[in-house]
Scaffold this active site. Structure first.
Site, PDB file in Angstrom:
ATOM      1  N   ASN A 142     -42.269  -3.960   0.994  1.00 58.93           N
ATOM      2  CA  ASN A 142     -42.549  -2.588   1.404  1.00 58.93           C
ATOM      3  C   ASN A 142     -42.083  -1.574   0.361  1.00 58.93           C
ATOM      4  O   ASN A 142     -42.089  -0.372   0.628  1.00 58.93           O
ATOM      5  CB  ASN A 142     -41.879  -2.287   2.749  1.00 58.93           C
ATOM      6  CG  ASN A 142     -42.536  -3.046   3.891  1.00 58.93           C
ATOM      7  OD1 ASN A 142     -43.752  -3.256   3.883  1.00 58.93           O
ATOM      8  ND2 ASN A 142     -41.751  -3.474   4.860  1.00 58.93           N
ATOM      9  N   CYS A 195     -33.292   4.578  -0.666  1.00 51.49           N
ATOM     10  CA  CYS A 195     -33.224   4.998  -2.070  1.00 51.49           C
ATOM     11  C   CYS A 195     -34.395   4.389  -2.833  1.00 51.49           C
ATOM     12  O   CYS A 195     -34.937   3.354  -2.438  1.00 51.49           O
ATOM     13  CB  CYS A 195     -31.893   4.605  -2.703  1.00 51.49           C
ATOM     14  SG  CYS A 195     -31.631   2.832  -2.818  1.00 51.49           S
ATOM     15  N   HIS A 250     -39.128  -0.873  -0.776  1.00 51.38           N
ATOM     16  CA  HIS A 250     -37.835  -0.205  -0.639  1.00 51.38           C
ATOM     17  C   HIS A 250     -36.737  -1.252  -0.741  1.00 51.38           C
ATOM     18  O   HIS A 250     -36.978  -2.451  -0.597  1.00 51.38           O
ATOM     19  CB  HIS A 250     -37.742   0.623   0.663  1.00 51.38           C
ATOM     20  CG  HIS A 250     -37.697  -0.168   1.920  1.00 51.38           C
ATOM     21  ND1 HIS A 250     -38.586  -0.010   2.940  1.00 51.38           N
ATOM     22  CD2 HIS A 250     -36.849  -1.147   2.339  1.00 51.38           C
ATOM     23  CE1 HIS A 250     -38.298  -0.837   3.919  1.00 51.38           C
ATOM     24  NE2 HIS A 250     -37.254  -1.541   3.580  1.00 51.38           N
TER      25      HIS A 250
END
Length: 420
Positions: A317, A354, A319
């Site tokens: 995904n 992040c 991330h």
């Protein structure tokens, strides 16, 4: 002809008594004496040609039947042509078929022995193949894991990252076994259509005992509703042989749009997919109601800077993997605690994600709020914060550490001296 001659050589033909007198006579070409078998000169090709006559004359209804020998035909160069096709030389090569059947049976026997393999000694490491299954009316997913040599740390026990990876793996495999895995990472087919993914917002873990190398752990997981727009997932980790409970964990998940990166409500189409798998049960751990403290430069005692995600830290995904955040918040844990204590409980809250180009800081403070437990039991509580270099919060956390052995109690004074 060659096959016929070879057959006659190994299996002599028996003749009737009436034909015994004709053995010493030369009748047409029907004699089987040695004089009728002549060796011909070698041809230019060096091959040896043999002329063989048929067997002796036979009688049918009292009449003697003279058989005419069959000779190989020759071409203009005097070279014999191939013998005529007979029933014998048209048979298939049964030896090759038998060899193929034997090879198949040997391969099948070898595979069966591998599947039916059992250790010869009880101390040998067993690989249970890690195959999961759905149990308890299709609501609980169970999977076994063998602790590998590369999954243990300096204490000869499994690391916290290993345990967290097992939890994450069973969660994904649960969705796949239930038929709810679409194209995304743990997303259902309807979630994929709406560009939705699951993200964890809070996780609470209690470790009663760490498994060691060669142990086989059983991880059970199930899901329940959490409010109107959340889902709770629980885990129970135990020793597969003794049933001893090793780890308990609970978590809360919400949906996020992977394009806008904003939280989303659960659509009714998605709710219809997941609600049949919800289990009506209490959390495996009581909720930790204690508020997580926000650290800053003035309250943090240990700081680790310049932490950056690597390409291998991203999932499908795009991330950072949830387990990586836990590794980062422990980067700033004081070394004396890591040497003398082990992590026994953890509560983390995920505030935001992040990116791949982010630069992070890990902050840790040893809590003074539980001085009595520290002196009596040697337990230590720590507060953690993972933030971007601009101050934006990523993860808040709290950890509890217990002594590894009796000698660790004397290190509490050492930790206090370092803080002073």
């Amino acid at each position: 002809m060659v096959a016929t001659a070879a057959t006659s050589a190994f299996f002599p033909v028996t003749s009737s008594p009436d034909s015994s007198e004709s053995k010493n006579k030369k009748l047409g070409g029907g004699s089987t004496s040695l004089e009728s078998i002549k060796s011909k000169p070698m041809a230019s090709s060096g091959s040896l040609q043999v002329k063989a006559n048929a067997q002796a004359n036979q009688k049918i209804n009292g009449s003697t039947v003279v058989t005419t020998p069959v000779e190989s035909s020759k071409n203009d160069d005097g070279v014999s042509s191939p013998p005529p096709r007979t029933f014998i030389n048209q048979l298939p090569d049964w030896s090759m078929l038998l060899a193929a059947i034997t090879t198949i049976f040997l391969a099948a026997e070898k595979q069966w022995m591998m599947l039916d393999w059992k250790p010869r000694r009880p101390d040998m490491v067993i690989d249970p193949f890690g195959i999961g299954k759905i149990v308890q009316d299709g609501l609980v997913y169970s999977q076994n894991f063998s602790i590998r040599s590369y999954e243990i740390g300096a204490d000869r026990t499994a690391s916290i990252e290993t345990l967290m990876n097992h939890l994450q793996e069973t969660a994904i495999n649960h969705c796949r076994s239930a038929g709810l895995l679409g194209e995304g990472f743990g997303a259902t087919p309807e979630m994929c259509k709406k560009n939705l993914i699951w993200v964890v917002t809070r996780m609470q873990v209690v470790i009663d005992r760490y498994p060691t190398w060669g142990d086989v752990v059983q991880v059970d997981t199930w899901v329940s509703a959490s409010g109107k727009n959340g889902m709770r997932r629980d885990w129970l980790v135990s020793n597969s042989e003794t049933g001893e409970i090793l780890t308990r964990a609970t978590s809360v998940w919400v949906m996020m749009n992977k394009l806008t990166r904003r939280l989303s409500k659960i659509p009714e189409e998605v709710r219809g997919e997941i609600e049949p798998f919800f289990m009506n049960s209490d959390p495996v751990l009581a909720e930790d109601s204690q508020k997580l403290v926000k650290l800053d430069d003035g309250t943090a005692e240990y700081v680790c800077k310049d932490l950056t995600p690597k390409w291998g830290d991203l999932d499908v995904n795009q991330h950072v993997n949830n387990v990586k955040y836990i590794g980062w918040i422990l980067e700033s844990a004081p070394l004396p605690i890591l040497e003398s204590h082990e992590l026994c409980a953890m509560t983390v809250e995920y505030r935001r994600e992040c990116g791949r180009d982010s630069v992070l800081q890990s902050l840790t403070a040893v809590s003074d709020s539980d001085v009595e437990n520290t002196r009596k039991f040697g337990e230590i509580n720590c507060q953690h914060l993972l933030r971007l270099d601009n101050g934006a919060e990523i993860v808040r956390g709290r950890t509890r550490w217990r002594p590894k052995d009796a000698k660790s109690l004397c290190n509490v004074d050492k930790i206090s001296a370092e803080r002073a």
